[in-house]
Design a protein around this motif. Structure first.
Motif, PDB file in Angstrom:
ATOM      1  N   SER A 117      37.278 -32.359  41.257  1.00 60.93           N
ATOM      2  CA  SER A 117      38.548 -31.661  41.351  1.00 60.93           C
ATOM      3  C   SER A 117      38.809 -31.319  42.811  1.00 60.93           C
ATOM      4  CB  SER A 117      38.504 -30.371  40.524  1.00 60.93           C
ATOM      5  OG  SER A 117      37.602 -29.449  41.116  1.00 60.93           O
ATOM      6  N   ALA A 118      40.033 -30.873  43.110  1.00 57.22           N
ATOM      7  CA  ALA A 118      40.368 -30.477  44.480  1.00 57.22           C
ATOM      8  C   ALA A 118      39.434 -29.372  44.958  1.00 57.22           C
ATOM      9  CB  ALA A 118      41.829 -30.010  44.532  1.00 57.22           C
ATOM     10  N   GLU A 119      39.157 -28.397  44.114  1.00 57.11           N
ATOM     11  CA  GLU A 119      38.288 -27.288  44.488  1.00 57.11           C
ATOM     12  C   GLU A 119      36.848 -27.753  44.691  1.00 57.11           C
ATOM     13  OE1 GLU A 119      40.280 -27.374  41.844  1.00 57.11           O
ATOM     14  OE2 GLU A 119      41.890 -26.020  42.532  1.00 57.11           O
ATOM     15  N   GLN A 120      36.380 -28.655  43.839  1.00 55.44           N
ATOM     16  CA  GLN A 120      35.019 -29.159  43.974  1.00 55.44           C
ATOM     17  C   GLN A 120      34.842 -29.954  45.257  1.00 55.44           C
ATOM     18  OE1 GLN A 120      34.908 -31.165  40.197  1.00 55.44           O
ATOM     19  NE2 GLN A 120      33.617 -29.597  39.261  1.00 55.44           N
ATOM     20  N   TRP A 121      35.837 -30.789  45.598  1.00 58.07           N
ATOM     21  CA  TRP A 121      35.736 -31.552  46.842  1.00 58.07           C
ATOM     22  C   TRP A 121      35.725 -30.609  48.046  1.00 58.07           C
ATOM     23  CZ3 TRP A 121      33.699 -35.727  48.180  1.00 58.07           C
ATOM     24  CH2 TRP A 121      33.806 -36.900  47.442  1.00 58.07           C
ATOM     25  N   ALA A 122      36.532 -29.576  47.997  1.00 59.17           N
ATOM     26  CA  ALA A 122      36.536 -28.613  49.103  1.00 59.17           C
ATOM     27  C   ALA A 122      35.150 -27.997  49.278  1.00 59.17           C
ATOM     28  CB  ALA A 122      37.578 -27.524  48.853  1.00 59.17           C
ATOM     29  N   GLY A 123      34.482 -27.705  48.170  1.00 57.59           N
ATOM     30  CA  GLY A 123      33.143 -27.147  48.238  1.00 57.59           C
ATOM     31  C   GLY A 123      32.129 -28.127  48.807  1.00 57.59           C
ATOM     32  N   VAL A 124      32.230 -29.397  48.411  1.00 59.79           N
ATOM     33  CA  VAL A 124      31.318 -30.428  48.926  1.00 59.79           C
ATOM     34  C   VAL A 124      31.474 -30.567  50.436  1.00 59.79           C
ATOM     35  CG1 VAL A 124      30.844 -32.907  48.942  1.00 59.79           C
ATOM     36  CG2 VAL A 124      31.169 -31.724  46.767  1.00 59.79           C
ATOM     37  N   LEU A 125      32.711 -30.627  50.907  1.00 57.43           N
ATOM     38  CA  LEU A 125      32.960 -30.815  52.336  1.00 57.43           C
ATOM     39  C   LEU A 125      32.525 -29.596  53.149  1.00 57.43           C
ATOM     40  CD1 LEU A 125      36.403 -32.566  51.997  1.00 57.43           C
ATOM     41  CD2 LEU A 125      34.280 -33.627  52.765  1.00 57.43           C
ATOM     42  N   LYS A 126      32.793 -28.415  52.625  1.00 64.66           N
ATOM     43  CA  LYS A 126      32.357 -27.198  53.321  1.00 64.66           C
ATOM     44  C   LYS A 126      30.839 -27.139  53.425  1.00 64.66           C
ATOM     45  CE  LYS A 126      32.796 -22.145  53.194  1.00 64.66           C
ATOM     46  NZ  LYS A 126      33.383 -20.981  52.450  1.00 64.66           N
ATOM     47  N   LEU A 127      30.162 -27.522  52.350  1.00 61.80           N
ATOM     48  CA  LEU A 127      28.701 -27.516  52.333  1.00 61.80           C
ATOM     49  C   LEU A 127      28.129 -28.402  53.429  1.00 61.80           C
ATOM     50  CD1 LEU A 127      26.054 -26.685  50.857  1.00 61.80           C
ATOM     51  CD2 LEU A 127      26.360 -28.718  49.432  1.00 61.80           C
ATOM     52  N   HIS A 128      28.807 -29.518  53.709  1.00 58.95           N
ATOM     53  CA  HIS A 128      28.311 -30.475  54.697  1.00 58.95           C
ATOM     54  C   HIS A 128      28.827 -30.196  56.105  1.00 58.95           C
ATOM     55  CE1 HIS A 128      26.006 -33.128  52.116  1.00 58.95           C
ATOM     56  NE2 HIS A 128      26.979 -33.081  51.223  1.00 58.95           N
ATOM     57  N   GLY A 129      29.602 -29.119  56.282  1.00 57.74           N
ATOM     58  CA  GLY A 129      29.963 -28.702  57.623  1.00 57.74           C
ATOM     59  C   GLY A 129      31.384 -28.969  58.060  1.00 57.74           C
ATOM     60  N   PHE A 130      32.231 -29.450  57.176  1.00 59.17           N
ATOM     61  CA  PHE A 130      33.633 -29.676  57.537  1.00 59.17           C
ATOM     62  C   PHE A 130      34.412 -28.363  57.537  1.00 59.17           C
ATOM     63  CE2 PHE A 130      32.568 -34.049  56.583  1.00 59.17           C
ATOM     64  CZ  PHE A 130      33.377 -34.772  57.442  1.00 59.17           C
ATOM     65  N   VAL A 131      35.498 -28.350  58.299  1.00 56.25           N
ATOM     66  CA  VAL A 131      36.365 -27.173  58.390  1.00 56.25           C
ATOM     67  C   VAL A 131      37.812 -27.594  58.145  1.00 56.25           C
ATOM     68  CG1 VAL A 131      34.807 -26.009  60.001  1.00 56.25           C
ATOM     69  CG2 VAL A 131      36.648 -27.464  60.900  1.00 56.25           C
ATOM     70  N   ASP A 132      38.699 -26.591  58.064  1.00 55.93           N
ATOM     71  CA  ASP A 132      40.137 -26.840  57.873  1.00 55.93           C
ATOM     72  C   ASP A 132      40.379 -27.797  56.708  1.00 55.93           C
ATOM     73  OD1 ASP A 132      40.600 -25.239  60.102  1.00 55.93           O
ATOM     74  OD2 ASP A 132      40.560 -26.935  61.468  1.00 55.93           O
ATOM     75  N   ILE A 133      39.796 -27.482  55.588  1.00 50.57           N
ATOM     76  CA  ILE A 133      39.834 -28.372  54.420  1.00 50.57           C
ATOM     77  C   ILE A 133      41.084 -28.109  53.584  1.00 50.57           C
ATOM     78  CG2 ILE A 133      38.605 -29.059  52.329  1.00 50.57           C
ATOM     79  CD1 ILE A 133      36.042 -27.899  53.750  1.00 50.57           C
ATOM     80  N   ARG A 134      41.789 -29.177  53.263  1.00 56.30           N
ATOM     81  CA  ARG A 134      42.934 -29.101  52.350  1.00 56.30           C
ATOM     82  C   ARG A 134      42.754 -30.148  51.261  1.00 56.30           C
ATOM     83  NH1 ARG A 134      46.665 -29.856  56.776  1.00 56.30           N
ATOM     84  NH2 ARG A 134      47.524 -31.557  55.533  1.00 56.30           N
TER      85      ARG A 134
END
Length: 219
Positions: free
Chosen positions: A179-196
């Motif tokens: 889901s959109a929320e799950q992908w945001a969590g995956v990317l944040k976990l790996h160090g990405f920022v400014d996630i939409r």
């Protein structure tokens, strides 16, 4: 039999006449003509890496706009076709490689790395996402799209090789969808920022839309 064979059969050419190449008159995230945003999602990159370009129309569009683009696909059939389609576009390169292997072996940095219904959908994110981050320039954009997931069907989902039916050995490939929320969590976990991340609705009511995700490497 390998997963690459599945994609060798994607949109096969039928008939004796030469295959018509895509128009490539805009950048397309959804696969629905005239639907959704375009290349502006990527910002203003000077270099871009397309993971799983298939026919290569998005890569061609960006190259024509002055972006240095390489498309990486692990289907030799798709790479051959893309090269034939866009042989008249100077500076556009298509490479036959698996996405993670390419990111491990090519040490260039990219202003943007993207995938439209491509390799990001079909590669374990725990393997791919950290490799993408390592190859992005500071502040670089990682963006991708895939079909809106069906509720409850998250994570690695098994796909049958429907166009390889009748082969001696069954082929199974996987796609990773969240889901959109799950992908945001995956990317944040790996160090990405400014996630939409958002779902772009399908113009036909009742049809699944497109999940579009954009994130940035830290500066």
């Amino acid at each position: 039999m390998t997963a690459a064979e599945y994609w060798d059969k994607y949109k096969p050419h039928r008939g004796e006449k030469a295959e018509r190449r895509p128009v490539a008159d805009r950048f397309d995230w959804t696969g629905i003509p005239g639907s959704g945003p375009g290349a502006e999602v990527l910002g203003e990159p000077k270099t871009a890496l397309d993971l799983g370009p298939a026919e290569g129309e998005n890569a061609a569009f960006l190259t024509r706009a002055g972006v240095e683009v390489i498309g990486v696909d692990f289907s030799p059939a798709q790479v051959r076709r893309a090269r034939e389609f866009w042989s008249d576009v100077p500076g556009l390169e298509f490479v036959h490689a698996e996405a993670c292997a390419f990111l491990d072996g090519d040490l260039r940095w990219w202003d943007a790395i993207y995938s439209t219904w491509g390799a990001v959908w079909f590669t374990d994110p725990d393997a791919l996402v950290p490799r993408v981050l390592r190859r992005l320039s500071p502040g670089g954009v990682f963006a991708f799209s895939h079909r809106e997931p069906i509720a409850g069907q998250f994570g690695a989902q098994q796909m049958g090789g429907k166009w390889l039916e009748g082969r001696e050995k069954e082929l199974t490939v996987y796609r990773w969808q969240y889901s959109a929320e799950q992908w945001a969590g995956v990317l944040k976990l790996h160090g990405f920022v400014d996630i939409r991340s958002e779902v772009l609705p399908h113009p036909d009511a009742g049809s699944l839309g497109t999940l579009l995700v954009r994130a940035c490497a830290p500066r």
